[in-house]
Design a protein around this motif. Structure first.
Motif, PDB file in Angstrom:
ATOM      1  N   GLY A 228       0.778  -1.227   0.000  1.00 42.02           N
ATOM      2  CA  GLY A 228       0.000   0.000   0.000  1.00 42.02           C
ATOM      3  C   GLY A 228       0.811   1.279   0.000  1.00 42.02           C
ATOM      4  O   GLY A 228       0.233   2.374  -0.009  1.00 42.02           O
ATOM      5  N   SER A 229       2.142   1.189   0.003  1.00 42.44           N
ATOM      6  CA  SER A 229       2.943   2.410   0.013  1.00 42.44           C
ATOM      7  C   SER A 229       2.996   3.031  -1.378  1.00 42.44           C
ATOM      8  O   SER A 229       2.859   2.355  -2.394  1.00 42.44           O
ATOM      9  CB  SER A 229       4.358   2.123   0.512  1.00 42.44           C
ATOM     10  N   ASP A 230       3.209   4.348  -1.410  1.00 42.97           N
ATOM     11  CA  ASP A 230       3.262   5.125  -2.648  1.00 42.97           C
ATOM     12  C   ASP A 230       4.520   5.976  -2.586  1.00 42.97           C
ATOM     13  O   ASP A 230       4.684   6.795  -1.677  1.00 42.97           O
ATOM     14  CB  ASP A 230       2.008   5.996  -2.749  1.00 42.97           C
ATOM     15  N   SER A 231       5.433   5.778  -3.549  1.00 42.50           N
ATOM     16  CA  SER A 231       6.687   6.527  -3.525  1.00 42.50           C
ATOM     17  C   SER A 231       7.054   6.969  -4.930  1.00 42.50           C
ATOM     18  O   SER A 231       6.563   6.431  -5.929  1.00 42.50           O
ATOM     19  CB  SER A 231       7.813   5.674  -2.932  1.00 42.50           C
ATOM     20  N   LEU A 232       7.933   7.965  -5.005  1.00 42.46           N
ATOM     21  CA  LEU A 232       8.433   8.433  -6.294  1.00 42.46           C
ATOM     22  C   LEU A 232       9.385   7.396  -6.868  1.00 42.46           C
ATOM     23  O   LEU A 232      10.341   6.983  -6.207  1.00 42.46           O
ATOM     24  CB  LEU A 232       9.152   9.772  -6.122  1.00 42.46           C
ATOM     25  N   TYR A 233       9.133   6.984  -8.107  1.00 42.04           N
ATOM     26  CA  TYR A 233       9.996   6.019  -8.788  1.00 42.04           C
ATOM     27  C   TYR A 233      10.939   6.722  -9.758  1.00 42.04           C
ATOM     28  O   TYR A 233      12.120   6.396  -9.839  1.00 42.04           O
ATOM     29  CB  TYR A 233       9.137   4.997  -9.523  1.00 42.04           C
ATOM     30  N   ALA A 234      10.417   7.697 -10.499  1.00 41.64           N
ATOM     31  CA  ALA A 234      11.242   8.433 -11.458  1.00 41.64           C
ATOM     32  C   ALA A 234      10.593   9.775 -11.756  1.00 41.64           C
ATOM     33  O   ALA A 234       9.367   9.892 -11.801  1.00 41.64           O
ATOM     34  CB  ALA A 234      11.418   7.637 -12.752  1.00 41.64           C
ATOM     35  N   ASP A 235      11.432  10.784 -11.965  1.00 45.51           N
ATOM     36  CA  ASP A 235      10.982  12.122 -12.342  1.00 45.51           C
ATOM     37  C   ASP A 235      11.513  12.404 -13.743  1.00 45.51           C
ATOM     38  O   ASP A 235      12.722  12.504 -13.944  1.00 45.51           O
ATOM     39  CB  ASP A 235      11.519  13.148 -11.341  1.00 45.51           C
ATOM     40  N   PHE A 236      10.600  12.482 -14.724  1.00 48.55           N
ATOM     41  CA  PHE A 236      11.029  12.740 -16.097  1.00 48.55           C
ATOM     42  C   PHE A 236      10.596  14.119 -16.586  1.00 48.55           C
ATOM     43  O   PHE A 236      10.595  14.407 -17.780  1.00 48.55           O
ATOM     44  CB  PHE A 236      10.527  11.644 -17.043  1.00 48.55           C
ATOM     45  N   SER A 237      10.245  15.005 -15.642  1.00 54.48           N
ATOM     46  CA  SER A 237       9.701  16.314 -16.007  1.00 54.48           C
ATOM     47  C   SER A 237      10.690  17.158 -16.809  1.00 54.48           C
ATOM     48  O   SER A 237      10.271  17.955 -17.663  1.00 54.48           O
ATOM     49  CB  SER A 237       9.264  17.073 -14.751  1.00 54.48           C
ATOM     50  N   SER A 238      11.989  16.998 -16.570  1.00 55.18           N
ATOM     51  CA  SER A 238      12.968  17.806 -17.302  1.00 55.18           C
ATOM     52  C   SER A 238      13.097  17.369 -18.756  1.00 55.18           C
ATOM     53  O   SER A 238      13.683  18.082 -19.575  1.00 55.18           O
ATOM     54  CB  SER A 238      14.334  17.734 -16.615  1.00 55.18           C
ATOM     55  N   TYR A 239      12.549  16.201 -19.097  1.00 58.24           N
ATOM     56  CA  TYR A 239      12.594  15.697 -20.467  1.00 58.24           C
ATOM     57  C   TYR A 239      11.256  15.864 -21.186  1.00 58.24           C
ATOM     58  O   TYR A 239      11.158  15.572 -22.379  1.00 58.24           O
ATOM     59  CB  TYR A 239      12.966  14.213 -20.474  1.00 58.24           C
ATOM     60  N   ALA A 240      10.231  16.274 -20.470  1.00 60.18           N
ATOM     61  CA  ALA A 240       8.873  16.297 -21.018  1.00 60.18           C
ATOM     62  C   ALA A 240       8.508  17.699 -21.494  1.00 60.18           C
ATOM     63  O   ALA A 240       8.724  18.681 -20.783  1.00 60.18           O
ATOM     64  CB  ALA A 240       7.872  15.824 -19.971  1.00 60.18           C
ATOM     65  N   GLY A 241       7.926  17.777 -22.690  1.00 62.04           N
ATOM     66  CA  GLY A 241       7.445  19.051 -23.196  1.00 62.04           C
ATOM     67  C   GLY A 241       6.008  19.327 -22.818  1.00 62.04           C
ATOM     68  O   GLY A 241       5.421  20.323 -23.225  1.00 62.04           O
ATOM     69  N   GLY A 242       5.409  18.437 -22.055  1.00 58.49           N
ATOM     70  CA  GLY A 242       4.024  18.585 -21.623  1.00 58.49           C
ATOM     71  C   GLY A 242       3.758  17.584 -20.520  1.00 58.49           C
ATOM     72  O   GLY A 242       4.685  16.958 -19.987  1.00 58.49           O
ATOM     73  N   ILE A 243       2.506  17.399 -20.164  1.00 58.04           N
ATOM     74  CA  ILE A 243       2.177  16.487 -19.072  1.00 58.04           C
ATOM     75  C   ILE A 243       2.476  15.042 -19.462  1.00 58.04           C
ATOM     76  O   ILE A 243       2.561  14.697 -20.637  1.00 58.04           O
ATOM     77  CB  ILE A 243       0.707  16.637 -18.638  1.00 58.04           C
ATOM     78  N   GLY A 244       2.656  14.189 -18.453  1.00 62.31           N
ATOM     79  CA  GLY A 244       2.947  12.782 -18.695  1.00 62.31           C
ATOM     80  C   GLY A 244       1.786  12.079 -19.366  1.00 62.31           C
ATOM     81  O   GLY A 244       0.629  12.481 -19.246  1.00 62.31           O
ATOM     82  N   ASN A 245       2.108  10.991 -20.060  1.00 61.00           N
ATOM     83  CA  ASN A 245       1.085  10.309 -20.855  1.00 61.00           C
ATOM     84  C   ASN A 245       1.200   8.798 -20.655  1.00 61.00           C
ATOM     85  O   ASN A 245       1.412   8.332 -19.542  1.00 61.00           O
ATOM     86  CB  ASN A 245       1.228  10.723 -22.322  1.00 61.00           C
ATOM     87  N   ASP A 246       1.101   8.047 -21.700  1.00 62.22           N
ATOM     88  CA  ASP A 246       1.057   6.592 -21.599  1.00 62.22           C
ATOM     89  C   ASP A 246       2.440   6.007 -21.329  1.00 62.22           C
ATOM     90  O   ASP A 246       3.464   6.683 -21.457  1.00 62.22           O
ATOM     91  CB  ASP A 246       0.468   6.000 -22.880  1.00 62.22           C
ATOM     92  N   MET A 247       2.464   4.715 -20.982  1.00 61.79           N
ATOM     93  CA  MET A 247       3.713   4.057 -20.605  1.00 61.79           C
ATOM     94  C   MET A 247       3.606   2.568 -20.884  1.00 61.79           C
ATOM     95  O   MET A 247       2.525   1.982 -20.836  1.00 61.79           O
ATOM     96  CB  MET A 247       3.984   4.282 -19.107  1.00 61.79           C
ATOM     97  N   ILE A 248       4.756   1.955 -21.167  1.00 61.06           N
ATOM     98  CA  ILE A 248       4.842   0.503 -21.232  1.00 61.06           C
ATOM     99  C   ILE A 248       6.039   0.076 -20.397  1.00 61.06           C
ATOM    100  O   ILE A 248       7.065   0.770 -20.364  1.00 61.06           O
ATOM    101  CB  ILE A 248       4.957  -0.004 -22.688  1.00 61.06           C
ATOM    102  N   VAL A 249       5.899  -1.034 -19.687  1.00 62.39           N
ATOM    103  CA  VAL A 249       6.965  -1.567 -18.840  1.00 62.39           C
ATOM    104  C   VAL A 249       7.241  -2.998 -19.279  1.00 62.39           C
ATOM    105  O   VAL A 249       6.323  -3.822 -19.357  1.00 62.39           O
ATOM    106  CB  VAL A 249       6.577  -1.528 -17.350  1.00 62.39           C
ATOM    107  N   THR A 250       8.503  -3.306 -19.578  1.00 62.86           N
ATOM    108  CA  THR A 250       8.857  -4.643 -20.035  1.00 62.86           C
ATOM    109  C   THR A 250       8.974  -5.600 -18.852  1.00 62.86           C
ATOM    110  O   THR A 250       9.056  -5.190 -17.690  1.00 62.86           O
ATOM    111  CB  THR A 250      10.190  -4.634 -20.797  1.00 62.86           C
ATOM    112  N   ASN A 251       9.016  -6.888 -19.160  1.00 57.31           N
ATOM    113  CA  ASN A 251       9.160  -7.893 -18.106  1.00 57.31           C
ATOM    114  C   ASN A 251      10.478  -7.754 -17.353  1.00 57.31           C
ATOM    115  O   ASN A 251      10.587  -8.179 -16.201  1.00 57.31           O
ATOM    116  CB  ASN A 251       9.055  -9.298 -18.701  1.00 57.31           C
ATOM    117  N   SER A 252      11.482  -7.156 -17.999  1.00 60.92           N
ATOM    118  CA  SER A 252      12.781  -6.968 -17.349  1.00 60.92           C
ATOM    119  C   SER A 252      12.887  -5.630 -16.625  1.00 60.92           C
ATOM    120  O   SER A 252      13.947  -5.297 -16.088  1.00 60.92           O
ATOM    121  CB  SER A 252      13.912  -7.098 -18.376  1.00 60.92           C
ATOM    122  N   GLY A 253      11.800  -4.847 -16.612  1.00 58.57           N
ATOM    123  CA  GLY A 253      11.762  -3.638 -15.804  1.00 58.57           C
ATOM    124  C   GLY A 253      12.147  -2.354 -16.501  1.00 58.57           C
ATOM    125  O   GLY A 253      12.320  -1.323 -15.845  1.00 58.57           O
TER     126      GLY A 253
END
Length: 288
Positions: A84-109
């Protein structure tokens, strides 16, 4: 082009994105209730797994059971654990030209995440880049210019397929051993009336995509093959066709999020959403 009928699986949601089938359940992000949902097997109810203050979008799963969620407003990825914990995993705001969108995560992470690249409805479209987060948490921009990078799928031979919504195309990249992307190319150029949103890959190599941003007769989920030929459609007139995924024990059911809104209503946070299903005679490709 073959057409398929759909039936309602679940309703009374707001704006659903990021449909994923995981661990025997359908999962979804609801933008306007800011919640990550796990639906009952018959669609009759859902459990709110977490509330994301920045509004959730793309979803992915790590092999330790934790859930990765894109937080749109601050362009970050949150990590939700089974405890149930919620933590920051990654901050990609410096690479984004707008708000965050979709994502895919591979089996290897390895995680790949998109961003709008511009303020939708307030600015002219401009290119941005995908972001790669490796299993150790290192964040980097990958690939070349893309316009509104949206849904993604990965083929068994390590090709990342990306919906470029405002370029009306599916773009392909080769995934390099370190997770970077190379050999960017057009996989399928679509008609300018089609704005591909989230995508799902079937075992025959076809890509299913939602045609977002329209309520007209061309709204629906389409199947396209490499080169651009449209082979199938599931019509959903009167709703934006946004996200799709294959699910069920044999991955033989196509789940689709259908959001009834307009661009003005979307910016005001007004929408109603339902999930429909269709048997399209194909199976979803397993995650890689």
């Amino acid at each position: 082009m073959k057409e398929h009928e759909s039936v309602i699986f679940s309703k009374d949601h707001k704006f659903l994105e990021g449909l994923r089938w995981h661990d025997g359940h359908l999962w979804a992000s609801d933008f306007f209730t800011k919640s990550v949902k796990r639906l009952a097997s018959d669609g009759s109810s859902f459990e709110t797994i977490a509330e994301i203050a920045g509004a959730p979008s793309g979803l992915g799963f790590l092999d330790d059971g934790s859930i990765l969620v894109v937080s749109q407003a601050d362009a970050t990825i949150r990590r939700l654990t089974t405890g149930g914990s919620d933590s920051l995993y990654a901050d990609f705001s410096s690479y984004a030209g707008g708000i965050g969108n979709d994502m895919i995560v591979t089996n290897s992470g390895h995680a790949y995440v998109g961003n709008f690249g511009f303020a939708l409805g307030a600015e002219d479209p401009r290119p941005t880049h995908l972001v790669h987060v490796d299993p150790t948490g290192i964040v980097e921009s990958v690939g070349g210019d893309v316009l509104f990078p949206n849904g993604m799928a990965i083929t068994p031979d390590s090709v990342l397929l990306l919906a470029e919504t405002w370029n009306h195309r599916i773009t392909a990249f080769d995934i390099v051993d370190d997770g970077s992307l190379a050999n960017q190319r057009v996989w399928a150029q679509l008609d300018e009336s089609l704005h591909p949103d989230d995508i799902a890959l079937d075992t025959d190599g076809g890509v299913w995509f939602g045609n977002a941003l329209t309520l007209a007769e061309d709204s629906g989920f389409y199947r396209v093959i490499e080169g651009g030929e449209i082979t199938d459609k599931v019509p959903v007139p009167g709703a934006w066709a946004v996200s799709c995924t294959f699910g069920g024990n044999s991955l033989d059911t196509l789940y689709m999020s259908c959001n009834t809104t307009t661009l003005d209503e979307f910016h005001e946070g007004h929408s109603s959403a339902r999930i429909t299903t269709a048997n399209v005679g194909r199976r979803g490709a397993p995650s890689v």
